[in-house]
Enzyme design. Structure first.
Site, PDB file in Angstrom:
ATOM      1  N   HIS A  23       0.537  -1.045   0.107  1.00  0.00           N
ATOM      2  CA  HIS A  23       0.071   0.023   0.133  1.00  0.00           C
ATOM      3  C   HIS A  23       1.161   1.262  -0.099  1.00  0.00           C
ATOM      4  CE1 HIS A  23      -1.990  -3.536   1.483  1.00  0.00           C
ATOM      5  NE2 HIS A  23      -3.584  -2.720   1.616  1.00  0.00           N
ATOM      6  N   TRP A 140      -3.803  -9.823  -9.168  1.00  0.00           N
ATOM      7  CA  TRP A 140      -4.647  -9.513  -8.859  1.00  0.00           C
ATOM      8  C   TRP A 140      -6.010  -8.812 -10.171  1.00  0.00           C
ATOM      9  CZ3 TRP A 140      -1.228 -10.630  -5.683  1.00  0.00           C
ATOM     10  CH2 TRP A 140      -0.822  -9.941  -4.458  1.00  0.00           C
ATOM     11  N   TYR A 142      -8.433  -6.561 -11.011  1.00  0.00           N
ATOM     12  CA  TYR A 142      -9.483  -5.405 -10.390  1.00  0.00           C
ATOM     13  C   TYR A 142      -9.870  -4.369 -11.725  1.00  0.00           C
ATOM     14  CZ  TYR A 142      -7.314  -5.945  -5.644  1.00  0.00           C
ATOM     15  OH  TYR A 142      -6.549  -6.105  -4.536  1.00  0.00           O
ATOM     16  N   LYS A 173      -6.507 -12.368  -7.321  1.00  0.00           N
ATOM     17  CA  LYS A 173      -7.484 -12.774  -5.744  1.00  0.00           C
ATOM     18  C   LYS A 173      -8.148 -11.333  -6.605  1.00  0.00           C
ATOM     19  CE  LYS A 173      -4.507  -9.160  -2.491  1.00  0.00           C
ATOM     20  NZ  LYS A 173      -5.030  -8.018  -2.825  1.00  0.00           N
ATOM     21  N   LYS A 175     -11.851  -9.212  -5.540  1.00  0.00           N
ATOM     22  CA  LYS A 175     -13.456  -8.256  -4.639  1.00  0.00           C
ATOM     23  C   LYS A 175     -14.127  -9.358  -4.183  1.00  0.00           C
ATOM     24  CE  LYS A 175     -10.932  -3.999  -4.543  1.00  0.00           C
ATOM     25  NZ  LYS A 175     -11.217  -2.510  -4.791  1.00  0.00           N
ATOM     26  N   GLY A 199      -9.299  -8.262   0.776  1.00  0.00           N
ATOM     27  CA  GLY A 199      -9.764  -7.170   1.562  1.00  0.00           C
ATOM     28  C   GLY A 199     -10.644  -6.035   1.746  1.00  0.00           C
TER      29      GLY A 199
HETATM   30  P1  FBP Z   1      -6.385  -4.978   1.236  1.00  0.00           P
HETATM   31  O1  FBP Z   1      -6.804  -5.663   2.045  1.00  0.00           O
HETATM   32  O2  FBP Z   1      -6.052  -3.575   1.987  1.00  0.00           O
HETATM   33  O3  FBP Z   1      -7.159  -3.616   0.475  1.00  0.00           O
HETATM   34  O4  FBP Z   1      -5.209  -5.259   0.401  1.00  0.00           O
HETATM   35  C1  FBP Z   1      -5.175  -5.592  -0.832  1.00  0.00           C
HETATM   36  C2  FBP Z   1      -4.907  -4.759  -2.504  1.00  0.00           C
HETATM   37  O5  FBP Z   1      -5.351  -5.511  -2.843  1.00  0.00           O
HETATM   38  C3  FBP Z   1      -3.625  -4.874  -1.682  1.00  0.00           C
HETATM   39  O6  FBP Z   1      -2.112  -5.459  -2.349  1.00  0.00           O
HETATM   40  C4  FBP Z   1      -3.165  -3.018  -2.977  1.00  0.00           C
HETATM   41  O7  FBP Z   1      -2.376  -2.260  -2.430  1.00  0.00           O
HETATM   42  C5  FBP Z   1      -4.657  -2.679  -2.510  1.00  0.00           C
HETATM   43  O8  FBP Z   1      -5.478  -2.981  -1.627  1.00  0.00           O
HETATM   44  C6  FBP Z   1      -5.452  -1.289  -3.329  1.00  0.00           C
HETATM   45  O9  FBP Z   1      -5.548  -1.017  -3.555  1.00  0.00           O
HETATM   46  P2  FBP Z   1      -6.770   0.084  -4.249  1.00  0.00           P
HETATM   47  O10 FBP Z   1      -7.829  -0.824  -4.001  1.00  0.00           O
HETATM   48  O11 FBP Z   1      -7.270   0.818  -3.784  1.00  0.00           O
HETATM   49  O12 FBP Z   1      -6.217  -0.335  -5.431  1.00  0.00           O
END
Ligand code: FBP
Length: 259
Positions: A23, A140, A142, A173, A175, A199
Site C-alpha cells: 500500500h 490481482w 481489479y 485475487k 473482490k 480485503g
Molecule cells: P487490502 O486488503 O488492504 O485491500 O489490500 C489488498 C490490495 O490489493 C493491496 O495489495 C493493494 O495495495 C491494495 O489492495 C490496492 O487497493 P486499491 O483497491 O485502492 O487499488
C-alpha cells in the site's frame, strides 16, 4: 507444474492467508500509523500471525524480508497520483523474485481500463518466466476505469475470475460480490485457478469482515489476501488468530466471533 504445485508454499492443507503490504506505493503512507509504517513490524506480524504468505514490493522486500513467511513479490505497481485510466507497469522481474527467494510473484491487471492490453501482454511474459523459475503466479484482477461502472457487480467479479483462468494465473485475487451464490459462480468460472478474496478498506466491525471471510470460503475460495483489515486493527495478532481459525482450521463463524 500444476497450479496446485506452484501454490503449495502458500496453501498448506489447501487454504491460505496472504498479508498484503504494498500500500505504501499504491496509496502512500496514508494507510499507516506509527506501527504499520514500519515494514519490520508488518513482516514480523506476517510471521507471528501465521500468515501463509506476505506480499511486498521490491524495495521493502530487499530491505526487510527475512524469509520467515513465503514471499509474493509484486512485479508491477503504480501510485495514486496520475489519475485517469489506470495502468500498472512492470517494475520488478522474475529474476528479482528468484534472488529474494520468493515463492511467487504478483501482478495487478486493471481489467476494463483502456490500458488493459499493455497489462495483459506484460502479464503473459511474466507468467512465462515465472513458470520456468517454478514460481506461483498470482493475478490481482481489479476491473477498473471509465468502462467499469461497478467493480463488485457479480458479472464483473466473475469476469475477473475467469480472466485469471484464461490468462493462466495460478490464483486470482478478486473482490467480494456481497453474497455467497454469486461468489460461488465466480469461483466456478475460475476453474482450477484458485481464488483469494481481496480485503479492501478496514471493515466497520470485525464481525462484518469475518462473516465475509466465512462466506467466500463456503463459496469455494482458498482464502484471503488482506492488508488493512489486519495491520490497521487495534489487535492485529488477535484478529489474525480469528482469521486462522476460519481460513486454515475451517471453524464455524460462531466459534471465531468476538464475544
Ligand atoms: P487490502 O486488503 O488492504 O485491500 O489490500 C489488498 C490490495 O490489493 C493491496 O495489495 C493493494 O495495495 C491494495 O489492495 C490496492 O487497493 P486499491 O483497491 O485502492 O487499488
Amino acid at each position: 507444474m500444476t497450479n496446485a504445485e506452484a501454490l503449495a508454499p502458500f496453501l498448506p492443507e489447501g487454504r491460505g492467508m496472504l498479508l498484503a503490504y504494498d500500500h505504501g506505493l499504491e496509496h502512500g503512507p496514508t494507510d499507516f500509523d506509527e506501527r504499520s509504517v514500519d515494514p519490520a513490524h508488518v513482516v514480523d506480524l506476517a510471521s507471528k500471525g501465521g500468515f501463509t504468505g506476505v506480499v511486498l514490493q521490491l524495495g521493502v522486500a530487499e530491505a526487510f524480508y527475512g524469509g520467515r513467511t513465503p514471499l509474493v513479490l509484486k512485479l508491477n505497481g503504480k501510485t495514486r497520483l496520475p489519475g485517469g485510466e489506470p495502468v500498472s507497469r512492470q517494475i520488478a522481474t522474475v529474476d528479482d523474485a528468484v534472488r529474494l527467494d520468493a515463492s511467487g510473484v504478483g501482478y495487478t491487471i486493471y481489467l476494463g481500463s483502456v490500458h488493459e492490453p499493455v497489462m495483459l501482454r506484460e502479464f503473459a511474459g511474466i507468467r512465462r518466466a515465472a513458470r520456468e523459475a517454478g514460481l506461483a503466479v498470482i493475478a490481482w484482477i481489479y476491473p477498473r476505469g471509465a468502462a467499469v461502472l461497478d467493480d463488485t457487480a457479480p458479472e464483473i467479479v466473475s469476469y475477473a475470475a475467469r480472466a485469471g483462468l484464461e490468462l493462466g494465473a495460478d490464483a486470482v485475487k478478486i473482490k467480494y460480490t456481497g453474497d455467497i451464490a454469486s461468489f460461488r459462480w465466480a469461483v466456478r468460472a475460475a476453474g482450477p485457478t484458485k481464488v483469494f478474496m481481496s480485503g479492501g478498506p478496514k471493515a466497520k466491525t470485525d464481525v462484518a469482515f469475518l462473516r465475509q471471510v466465512r462466506d467466500i470460503l463456503d463459496a469455494g475460495a482458498v482464502g484471503v489476501a488482506v492488508g488493512r483489515n489486519v495491520w490497521q486493527h487495534d489487535d492485529p495478532e488477535g484478529f489474525a488468530a480469528r482469521l486462522r481459525a476460519l481460513v486454515l482450521h475451517d471453524k464455524p463463524l460462531e466459534e471465531v466471533l468476538p464475544r
